[in-house]
Write an enzyme that holds these catalytic residues in place. Structure first.
Site, mmCIF file in Angstrom:
data_model
loop_
_atom_site.group_PDB
_atom_site.id
_atom_site.type_symbol
_atom_site.label_atom_id
_atom_site.label_comp_id
_atom_site.label_asym_id
_atom_site.label_seq_id
_atom_site.Cartn_x
_atom_site.Cartn_y
_atom_site.Cartn_z
ATOM 1 C CD GLU A 59 -2.839 1.307 2.228
ATOM 2 O OE1 GLU A 59 -2.881 0.433 3.229
ATOM 3 O OE2 GLU A 59 -3.858 2.172 2.223
ATOM 4 C CB CYS A 256 -7.493 2.859 3.655
ATOM 5 S SG CYS A 256 -8.309 1.940 4.855
ATOM 6 C CG ASN A 387 -8.875 -2.146 1.575
ATOM 7 O OD1 ASN A 387 -8.285 -3.280 1.840
ATOM 8 N ND2 ASN A 387 -8.829 -1.340 2.537
ATOM 9 C CD GLU A 388 -10.103 -2.733 6.773
ATOM 10 O OE1 GLU A 388 -9.636 -1.350 7.121
ATOM 11 O OE2 GLU A 388 -8.935 -3.130 7.303
HETATM 12 O O1 AHR Z 1 -2.599 -1.524 6.591
HETATM 13 C C1 AHR Z 1 -3.036 -0.335 7.009
HETATM 14 C C2 AHR Z 1 -4.552 -0.086 6.801
HETATM 15 O O2 AHR Z 1 -5.153 -1.153 7.636
HETATM 16 C C3 AHR Z 1 -5.022 -0.650 5.446
HETATM 17 O O3 AHR Z 1 -4.906 0.296 4.398
HETATM 18 C C4 AHR Z 1 -6.443 -0.792 5.927
HETATM 19 O O4 AHR Z 1 -7.013 -1.818 4.397
HETATM 20 C C5 AHR Z 1 -6.581 -1.334 7.271
HETATM 21 O O5 AHR Z 1 -7.216 -0.924 7.922
#
Ligand code: AHR
Length: 670
Positions: A59, A256, A387-388
C-alpha cells in the site's frame, strides 16, 4: 433439590493429595526436560500447498511509493501539489535577485500536469533559483550516477545555464551538473550527476546563471541504478528484499488507498498508466489520516502506477492481485457511496483492467500496455472487489461486480471483503452473505495483540471445507494497539505471528493466501507502524516479522503433512506450535516448530512413513529478548541462522532454542 455441603475432612484430604502430587511432579520432571513428541504423518499427505499461500500486501502508506519504492529524488517535481512550491525553497546566493512564479494551464482544458515554474532573474549574482528538500532529504551515494532532467524553455532573454547541485546540510557540494542551450520551445534537457559523497538527507539546488527568465517543469533526479536498470524503474534494495521472500502474490495498491477518504480521491488505475509525466497527481489519503502523524506533503505522483505494479509482480514471480474500488469510499472516513445506478462505471474499470493486463496488443487497453513496453499479457488471474468494506451496501455492490465480471471473465477469481475486524456482527453478516453468494476468496484482516495470535492458532481448524476460501489479507501483531504510533516490530510480535502462521499453513486447504500488512515504512515519514520493511533514503532492512514471513514463504513445500503434538492433532499446546509439508521435487520434509517458552524445549520427532533420512538442515530464528528489533544500523540482529541437522533416522530428538522459530528441512528416504 440436592445440595452439597462442604466436607471438611474430604477437603483437607484432597488438599494433602494435591500438595503431594505437586511435590512429586516438581521432583520427577523439571517440565523443560520432558521431551515433547512431534509426529509428522508422511504416510498421510494432505492437500497441495497453494503457490499463493504467502504473499505481499503493498500500500502507498508511509511513503512506500513516492519517496520509497519509486526512487525519484525530487518531491513535487511538476509543481502540481495544491501548494505548488511545497518542498521547494527560493535560493539567492551572492546578492542575486529574482522571482519564482507559478503558472497554471488548467484554464486551457483538462491538462494533467497544468503547472510550471518561471524562474525570473533580475540580478544574476551567483545564480538565482530554488532548492528541493526531497523526501525527508535527497539520498545520494558516493560514486553513483543520477540522471538529472528538466523540461525547460527560455521565457525572456536566454539564461546562460541551469546549474544543478546536490548539497549536504552545511552546503558542501556532493555533485554537480549543468544544462544549457535553451530555446523558446519546451524541450527536455538532461545531464548526469555523479555523487562525490554519501548523504541521505541532502538537498537539490537549481540555479539559473545569467539574466532572463526560464520556465521549468518536471524536474527530476533519478538514480541510474534501478531494479533491472529500467528508466523510471524501482529501488533495487527494496525489490531485492521482496524477491528474496519468494512471494506467491502481490496485492496492490492497498488498503484504504483504494477507497480514498472521498470517492473523488479513490485510486483510479487509468490515471496511473501511460507516460509518467501525464499521470495526474492526487492527494494521498494518509496525508491527513492521523492527527498524531500528519503528513501534509504526501501526494501520489503515480510514477509508480499500474503498469509498474504488474511489472514488479512479474519480476518477483508473484501473481498480481489488484484491488478495485467498488463504489465505496473508506467507511472510517466519509463512507461515500456511488449510487447503484452508476456502478457500471466502476465495473467497467475492472473490465478494462482485465483487458489492460491480459488483452491482445491490438485491443484498446492491451495497446496501452504494449506501447508501454509489454506486448505479452501479464496473466492476471485475480481481482479484489473493494478493500475493507462492510454492510449491506457492500454486498449490493459486490453482487453487481460479480454478476458482470464472472459472466465476462469466469477465469478471474474474485476476492471479496470481510470488513476490518476478524469477528463481530459485521464480520458474521458478510460471511453469511458471501457464503450464500458462493464467493470465492474472502479477505479477512486482523491487527491484534501478540497474545491473540498465539491464542488463535486454531482459528481455521473448524472453518467449513466447502464454500469460499480465506485470504488472510492483512495481519500484524500490534505491540501496543491498532494504529498506535508506539507499536514496535519486536521479536514478541514476530514470534507470535510465527505461531499463528503454523495454523494458516496447517489449514492451507482453506486459507489459500495470506499477507502481513503493511509492507513498507520510511523511518522519517511513516503514518502507521508496525511495517514489514523499514527504509530511509539509502538503506533498508527486514524486521523480525519479515524473517518469519520469509522463512515460511521460502519453505512452503508442495504438499501439506498432518502433525501431531504429543499425539494430538491440536496445535499450540504448552508453548509448542508446529506445521509441516513435503517439498516433493526436493524430497524433503519441512517441519516448522515454534517454541514460545523462554526455556529451551526438547522435541522427539517422528517422521512416520519415512524409511530413513539423509541428513538435513535447520534454519533458526530466535532471540532471548522479546523486545529485540532490527534497525538500519543492526539490520540482522534477529535473523535466521542455518545449522546442519545430524538426524540419522526418521526418529530423532531436537532441542528448540528458547523463544524460537525453527524450520527443519530433512531429506527423507521413502
Ligand atoms: O494496513 C493499513 C490499513 O489497515 C489498510 O489500509 C487498511 O485496509 C487497514 O485498515
Amino acid at each position: 433439590m440436592r445440595t452439597f455441603r462442604a466436607d471438611r475432612g474430604f477437603s483437607s484430604r484432597l488438599l494433602t493429595l494435591v500438595c503431594l502430587c505437586a511435590l512429586v511432579c516438581a521432583q520427577a520432571a523439571p517440565a523443560a526436560a520432558r521431551a515433547r513428541s512431534v509426529t509428522v504423518q508422511l504416510d498421510r499427505p494432505g492437500a497441495a500447498v497453494p503457490r499463493t499461500l504467502f504473499g505481499l500486501f503493498f500500500e502507498d502508506i508511509n511513503f512506500a511509493a513516492d519517496g520509497g519504492l519509486y526512487p525519484e529524488r525530487v518531491k513535487n517535481r511538476s509543481f502540481e501539489f495544491p501548494e505548488p512550491l511545497m518542498g521547494w525553497k527560493q535560493l539567492a546566493p551572492g546578492g542575486s535577485k529574482g522571482t519564482l512564479q507559478i503558472y497554471d494551464l488548467s484554464t486551457e482544458g483538462d491538462v494533467p500536469n497544468s503547472h510550471y515554474l518561471r524562474i525570473k532573474v533580475d540580478e544574476p549574482g551567483q545564480g538565482f533559483g530554488l532548492s528541493n528538500e526531497g523526501f525527508r532529504g535527497v539520498g545520494v551515494e558516493k560514486g553513483k550516477e543520477y540522471n538529472f532532467s528538466v523540461m525547460a524553455r527560455a521565457a525572456a532573454g536566454v539564461p546562460a545555464a541551469l546549474r544543478v547541485e546536490v548539497v549536504d546540510a552545511q552546503g558542501h557540494s556532493l555533485g554537480q551538473a549543468k544544462v544549457s542551450g535553451f530555446t523558446p520551445q519546451w524541450k527536455k534537457y538532461s545531464a548526469t550527476l555523479r555523487a562525490t559523497g554519501t548523504e541521505s538527507k541532502a538537498r537539490l539546488n537549481l540555479l539559473v546563471d545569467g539574466a532572463g527568465a526560464l520556465d521549468v517543469d518536471l524536474v527530476s533526479l533519478f538514480p541510474k541504478e534501478t531494479w533491472a536498470n529500467r528508466p523510471n524503474g524501482l529501488r533495487p534494495d527494496l525489490v531485492k528484499l521482496l524477491k528474496e521472500m519468494n512471494p506467491g502474490f502481490l496485492r496492490f495498491p492497498g488498503g484504504c488507498i483504494v477507497e480514498g477518504r472521498y470517492l473523488e480521491q479513490r485510486y483510479q488505475w487509468k490515471t496511473t498508466v501511460g507516460a509518467p509525466e501525464e499521470r495526474k497527481l492526487i492527494v494521498n489519503r494518509w496525508n491527513t489520516e492521523f492527527r498524531h502523524r500528519l503528513t501534509p506533503d504526501y501526494y501520489q505522483s503515480f510514477g509508480l502506477g499500474y503498469y509498474e505494479y504488474f511489472q514488479l509482480s512479474e519480476d518477483i514471480g508473484a501473481e498480481p492481485l489488484p484491488i478495485m474500488n467498488c463504489g465505496m469510499a473508506c467507511q472510517f472516513n466519509s463512507g461515500e457511496l456511488a449510487p447503484l445506478e452508476d456502478i457500471n462505471h466502476y465495473i467497467q474499470d475492472a473490465l478494462d483492467l482485465v483487458e489492460f493486463a491480459n488483452g491482445p496488443a491490438a485491443s484498446k487497453w492491451g495497446r496501452v500496455r504494449a506501447q508501454m513496453g509489454h506486448p505479452a499479457p501479464f496473466r492476471l488471474k485475480m481481482i479484489g472487489v473493494g478493500n475493507e468494506q462492510w454492510g449491506p451496501q457492500y454486498i449490493e455492490r459486490y453482487k453487481a461486480f460479480a454478476k458482470v465480471l464472472k459472466a465476462k471473465h469466469p477465469e478471474i477469481t474474485l476476492v471479496s471483503a470481510a470488513g476490518p475486524f476478524p469477528e463481530g456482527k459485521e464480520f458474521d453478516f458478510l460471511w453469511g452473505q458471501l457464503r450464500q453468494l458462493n464467493a470465492e476468496l474472502v479477505d479477512e484482516h486482523y491487527y491484534k495483540p501478540p497474545q491473540w495470535f498465539r491464542e488463535n492458532v486454531g482459528r481455521y481448524d473448524e472453518y467449513p471445507r466447502v464454500g469460499p476460501k480465506v485470504f488472510a489479507g492483512e495481519y500484524a501483531a500490534q505491540s501496543v494497539g491498532i494504529a498506535s504510533p508506539d507499536n514496535k516490530n519486536n521479536w514478541e510480535c514476530a514470534l507470535s505471528e510465527a505461531a499463528f502462521v503454523t495454523g494458516l499453513e496447517r489449514n492451507a486447504d482453506v486459507v489459500r493466501m495470506s499477507s502481513y500488512a503493511p509492507l513498507f515504512g520510511h523511518v522519517d515519514a511513516w503514518q502507521w507502524t508496525p511495517n514489514l520493511i523499514w527504509f530511509d533514503n539509502l538503506r533498508s532492512y527486514g524486521t523480525p516479522d519479515y524473517y518469519v514471513q520469509k522463512l515460511f514463504s521460502t519453505n512452503k513445500g508442495t504438499r501439506l503433512l498432518p502433525v501431531l503434538l504429543d499425539g494430538s492433532p491440536k496445535n499450540g499446546r504448552e508453548g509448542l506450535y508446529a506445521s509441516a509439508s513435503l517439498d516433493e521435487p526436493a524430497g524433503e520434509v519441512i517441519l516448522k516448530l515454534v517454541n514460545t517458552d523462554s526455556a529451551q524445549k526438547e522435541v522427539s520427532i517422528n517422521l512416520a512413513g519415512a524409511t530413513g533420512v539423509r541428513g538435513g538442515r535447520a534454519l533458526v530464528l530466535s532471540s532471548t529478548d522479546l523486545k529485540a528489533e532490527n534497525s538500519l544500523d543492526e539490520p540482522t540482529r534477529v535473523s535466521p541462522v542455518e545449522k546442519q541437522l545430524s538426524a540419522a533416522s526418521g526418529d530423532f530428538t531436537y532441542t528448540l532454542a528458547p523463544d524460537s522459530l525453527t524450520v527443519l528441512r530433512v531429506k527423507t528416504l521413502r
